[in-house]
Design a protein around this motif. Structure first.
Motif, PDB file in Angstrom:
ATOM      1  N   TRP A  22      33.600  39.027  37.194  1.00 56.08           N
ATOM      2  CA  TRP A  22      34.603  38.359  36.358  1.00 56.08           C
ATOM      3  C   TRP A  22      35.163  39.324  35.323  1.00 56.08           C
ATOM      4  N   SER A  23      34.314  40.186  34.784  1.00 47.84           N
ATOM      5  CA  SER A  23      34.793  41.179  33.816  1.00 47.84           C
ATOM      6  C   SER A  23      35.796  42.128  34.450  1.00 47.84           C
ATOM      7  N   ILE A  24      35.544  42.539  35.686  1.00 44.53           N
ATOM      8  CA  ILE A  24      36.467  43.445  36.370  1.00 44.53           C
ATOM      9  C   ILE A  24      37.817  42.762  36.575  1.00 44.53           C
ATOM     10  N   LEU A  25      37.795  41.518  37.041  1.00 50.41           N
ATOM     11  CA  LEU A  25      39.049  40.775  37.208  1.00 50.41           C
ATOM     12  C   LEU A  25      39.751  40.619  35.860  1.00 50.41           C
ATOM     13  N   PHE A  26      38.987  40.232  34.856  1.00 51.89           N
ATOM     14  CA  PHE A  26      39.554  40.054  33.521  1.00 51.89           C
ATOM     15  C   PHE A  26      40.215  41.340  33.039  1.00 51.89           C
ATOM     16  N   ASN A  27      39.526  42.463  33.189  1.00 50.48           N
ATOM     17  CA  ASN A  27      40.075  43.739  32.724  1.00 50.48           C
ATOM     18  C   ASN A  27      41.332  44.128  33.493  1.00 50.48           C
ATOM     19  N   ALA A  28      41.369  43.860  34.779  1.00 48.97           N
ATOM     20  CA  ALA A  28      42.568  44.165  35.564  1.00 48.97           C
ATOM     21  C   ALA A  28      43.759  43.369  35.036  1.00 48.97           C
ATOM     22  N   VAL A  29      43.561  42.082  34.847  1.00 47.28           N
ATOM     23  CA  VAL A  29      44.637  41.240  34.320  1.00 47.28           C
ATOM     24  C   VAL A  29      44.991  41.672  32.899  1.00 47.28           C
ATOM     25  N   MET A  30      43.973  41.952  32.086  1.00 44.98           N
ATOM     26  CA  MET A  30      44.202  42.339  30.700  1.00 44.98           C
ATOM     27  C   MET A  30      45.052  43.603  30.593  1.00 44.98           C
ATOM     28  N   GLY A  83      57.792  56.092  36.670  1.00 46.37           N
ATOM     29  CA  GLY A  83      57.930  56.378  38.095  1.00 46.37           C
ATOM     30  C   GLY A  83      57.446  55.264  39.001  1.00 46.37           C
ATOM     31  N   LYS A  84      56.830  55.668  40.082  1.00 43.30           N
ATOM     32  CA  LYS A  84      56.478  54.754  41.165  1.00 43.30           C
ATOM     33  C   LYS A  84      55.389  53.768  40.779  1.00 43.30           C
ATOM     34  N   LEU A  85      55.471  52.585  41.394  1.00 45.90           N
ATOM     35  CA  LEU A  85      54.517  51.509  41.152  1.00 45.90           C
ATOM     36  C   LEU A  85      53.090  51.939  41.469  1.00 45.90           C
ATOM     37  N   ILE A  86      52.887  52.704  42.519  1.00 48.58           N
ATOM     38  CA  ILE A  86      51.538  53.122  42.908  1.00 48.58           C
ATOM     39  C   ILE A  86      50.891  53.956  41.803  1.00 48.58           C
ATOM     40  N   LYS A  87      51.691  54.790  41.163  1.00 50.00           N
ATOM     41  CA  LYS A  87      51.183  55.615  40.057  1.00 50.00           C
ATOM     42  C   LYS A  87      50.727  54.726  38.897  1.00 50.00           C
ATOM     43  N   LYS A  88      51.515  53.685  38.599  1.00 50.41           N
ATOM     44  CA  LYS A  88      51.171  52.755  37.533  1.00 50.41           C
ATOM     45  C   LYS A  88      49.914  51.966  37.883  1.00 50.41           C
ATOM     46  N   LEU A  89      49.832  51.506  39.130  1.00 48.55           N
ATOM     47  CA  LEU A  89      48.654  50.738  39.552  1.00 48.55           C
ATOM     48  C   LEU A  89      47.387  51.589  39.514  1.00 48.55           C
ATOM     49  N   LEU A  90      47.489  52.841  39.922  1.00 46.57           N
ATOM     50  CA  LEU A  90      46.324  53.729  39.857  1.00 46.57           C
ATOM     51  C   LEU A  90      45.903  53.996  38.417  1.00 46.57           C
ATOM     52  N   TYR A  91      46.866  54.102  37.522  1.00 45.07           N
ATOM     53  CA  TYR A  91      46.566  54.292  36.105  1.00 45.07           C
ATOM     54  C   TYR A  91      45.827  53.069  35.553  1.00 45.07           C
ATOM     55  N   ILE A  92      46.333  51.885  35.856  1.00 43.93           N
ATOM     56  CA  ILE A  92      45.667  50.650  35.422  1.00 43.93           C
ATOM     57  C   ILE A  92      44.267  50.588  36.009  1.00 43.93           C
ATOM     58  N   LEU A  93      44.132  50.903  37.287  1.00 43.86           N
ATOM     59  CA  LEU A  93      42.830  50.907  37.945  1.00 43.86           C
ATOM     60  C   LEU A  93      41.867  51.871  37.253  1.00 43.86           C
ATOM     61  N   GLY A  94      42.372  53.013  36.809  1.00 44.64           N
ATOM     62  CA  GLY A  94      41.530  53.969  36.077  1.00 44.64           C
ATOM     63  C   GLY A  94      40.979  53.366  34.795  1.00 44.64           C
ATOM     64  N   TRP A  95      41.813  52.626  34.080  1.00 40.96           N
ATOM     65  CA  TRP A  95      41.350  51.988  32.849  1.00 40.96           C
ATOM     66  C   TRP A  95      40.361  50.860  33.147  1.00 40.96           C
ATOM     67  N   VAL A  96      40.603  50.119  34.210  1.00 45.11           N
ATOM     68  CA  VAL A  96      39.657  49.074  34.607  1.00 45.11           C
ATOM     69  C   VAL A  96      38.317  49.715  34.944  1.00 45.11           C
TER      70      VAL A  96
END
Length: 175
Positions: A130-138, A91-104
């Motif tokens: 740096w870990s937070i940035l790394f995890n977001a990219v990861m 579905g929507k990009l916002i849903k995906k971004l929130l999911y990634i943010l949850g894992w970060v």
């Protein structure tokens, strides 16, 4: 602590992961492990960004940074992939971004607990930000790897080069 973390991750796999279809996620599991293995091999002895510092029983049984790193690669990373990719929303990009943010956020909370318990030490300019940035990219790259592996490899190489330059990693690590 190491055994407790392993138990918690295995419980999470049983509860929320797609462990029956592990073969579908296997390439991304290997990709994830390889990234950490390269860090461990190239940097952890000569120019670490972080090291694990076993405490309590882990220390008494002589676990080292390498032991903890390998147990994370063997348990946490496969479990993460088997839950993260299985439950990745459509579905929507916002849903995906929130999911990634949850894992970060989950990985950040895990690291904050490690900091508070003195289980992890930072070196050479690395810190929680740096870990937070790394995890977001990861987490973006892990999802990308599952869908488009070549693109994920390219983005990973660019991010590694960025970090390499940012932290002024000496060429002596190529021993």
């Amino acid at each position: 602590m190491n055994a407790l973390y392993a138990f918690l991750w295995i419980f999470a796999l049983w509860k929320w992961g797609d462990w029956r279809n592990w073969k579908m996620y296997y390439p991304t599991i290997l990709f994830y492990i390889l990234g950490d293995f390269l860090y461990l091999y190239l940097l952890s002895d000569f120019y670490p960004m972080w090291t694990y510092d076993p405490q309590g029983v882990d220390e008494k049984v002589n676990l080292t940074n390498t032991h903890v790193s390998f147990s994370i690669m063997a348990v946490k990373y496969p479990v993460t992939i088997l839950i993260y990719l299985y439950r990745f929303p459509g579905g929507k990009l916002i849903k995906k971004l929130l999911y990634i943010l949850g894992w970060v956020l989950l990985y950040t909370v895990n690291e904050v607990v490690d900091i508070k318990l003195n289980l992890i030490k930072y070196h050479n300019g690395w810190n929680l930000k740096w870990s937070i940035l790394f995890n977001a990219v990861m987490f973006i790259i892990l999802w990308m790897h599952h869908k488009r592996p070549a693109a994920a490899w390219g983005l990973s190489i660019l991010f590694i080069l960025f970090l390499w330059r940012q932290f002024d990693v000496p060429s002596a690590v190529f021993r």
